[in-house]
Enzyme design. Structure first.
Site, short mmCIF file in Angstrom:
data_model
loop_
_atom_site.label_atom_id
_atom_site.label_comp_id
_atom_site.label_asym_id
_atom_site.label_seq_id
_atom_site.Cartn_x
_atom_site.Cartn_y
_atom_site.Cartn_z
N ARG A 210 -18.81 -2.58 8.18
CA ARG A 210 -17.48 -2.28 8.73
C ARG A 210 -17.45 -0.88 9.32
O ARG A 210 -18.05 0.04 8.80
CB ARG A 210 -16.43 -2.39 7.61
N ARG B 59 0.82 -1.21 0.00
CA ARG B 59 0.00 0.00 0.00
C ARG B 59 0.85 1.26 0.00
O ARG B 59 0.31 2.36 0.02
CB ARG B 59 -0.86 -0.01 1.26
N ARG C 38 -9.92 7.48 3.79
CA ARG C 38 -9.28 6.32 3.15
C ARG C 38 -8.95 6.66 1.70
O ARG C 38 -7.91 6.26 1.18
CB ARG C 38 -10.19 5.10 3.22
N ARG D 250 -22.13 -1.63 1.61
CA ARG D 250 -21.46 -2.94 1.77
C ARG D 250 -21.83 -3.62 3.09
O ARG D 250 -21.87 -3.00 4.14
CB ARG D 250 -19.94 -2.75 1.71
#
Ligand code: AP5
Length: 222
Positions: free
Chosen positions: A167, A95, A178, A134
């Site tokens: 989440r 990452r 993010r 999600r």
């Protein structure tokens, strides 16, 4: 898995919500290789309630990255497991550029290298919609979307029948952070692999089955 081992090391790259987890699950069902999702491994540590897990929790809920050294040690341990001898899908790692460089060093020690980096390209607005809807099965990392990819029964995992959860880092403010972290720290990796001549780009805004067809072709033929 349905097919024999590919013996490839494949990095899946893309923004949060690009579909890395969704397609890792498909690859894993089809090809004999291990799936290393650093996000899933970290969430497992958080759920264990360990002191280390408590430190991770805050960082992840803010959408920031865990230190490179910690992540590189984790991936080194995982890659050494027998399950990864037939190949590996790396989902969420590397990452940062230092993580990508360290990964090359780790693999080189056993005469291996990254064979392909598949970049799942999507626009920010698309992933904001996806992450907002999600639902995740925590034990397996399987994901669903209330609109785009619903489970057979609302709120329940198709395979185990266990409950699905949202989440903590899928809240809008954290999603924005993010995405910033991705642009600043992770996106330079795309060029890192492009320069090595192993980058394959996929338009990840299409339906899952169309994306999967492209990924299968890349993985099998290149
Ligand atoms: P991680 O778990 O890796 O999260 P991420 O990269 O942000 O990726 P996501 O899991 O959110 O998205 P995805 O691309 O897998 O999308 P998915 O398939 O689920 O990392 C979490 C945190 O851990 C980080 O923020 C960091 O703190 C830490 N961390 C992890 N690795 C680290 C590292 N190496 N270094 C430092 N820190 C690290 O799909 C999303 C949704 O869209 C689902 O609902 C799905 O059903 C739906 N969907 C997928 N594809 C489609 C499609 N084609 N059409 C419509 N819907 C779709």
């Amino acid at each position: 898995c349905q097919e024999e081992a590919l013996r490839k090391r494949i990095v899946l790259l893309g923004m949060p919500g690009a579909g890395k987890g969704t397609h890792s699950a498909k690859m894993l069902a089809r090809f004999c290789m291990c799936h290393l999702s650093t996000g899933d491994l970290l969430r497992e540590e958080v759920r264990s309630g360990s002191e280390f897990g408590k430190k991770l929790k805050g960082i992840m809920e803010r959408g920031e990255l865990i230190e490179d050294e910690v992540m590189c040690n984790l991936i080194k341990q995982q890659l050494a497991k027998p399950a990864c001898a037939n190949g590996a899908i790396l989902d969420g790692f590397p990452r940062t550029i230092p993580q990508a460089e360290k990964l090359d060093q780790i693999l080189k020690q056993s005469g291996q290298s990254i064979d392909q980096a598949i970049f799942m390209n999507v626009r920010e607005q698309v992933v904001v919609d996806r992450l907002g809807g999600r639902w995740t099965h925590l034990n397996s990392g399987r994901t669903y979307h209330y609109k785009f990819n619903p489970p057979k029964v609302h709120g329940v995992d198709d395979i185990t029948g266990e409950p699905l959860v949202q989440r903590e880092d899928d809240k809008e403010a954290t999603i924005r952070n993010r995405l910033n972290v991705y642009q600043n720290k992770t996106s330079p990796i795309i060029d890192y692999y492009r320069k090595k001549g192993i980058l394959f780009e996929v338009n990840a805004e299409r339906p899952v089955n169309d994306i999967w067809k492209d990924i299968k072709t890349i993985v099998k033929t290149k």
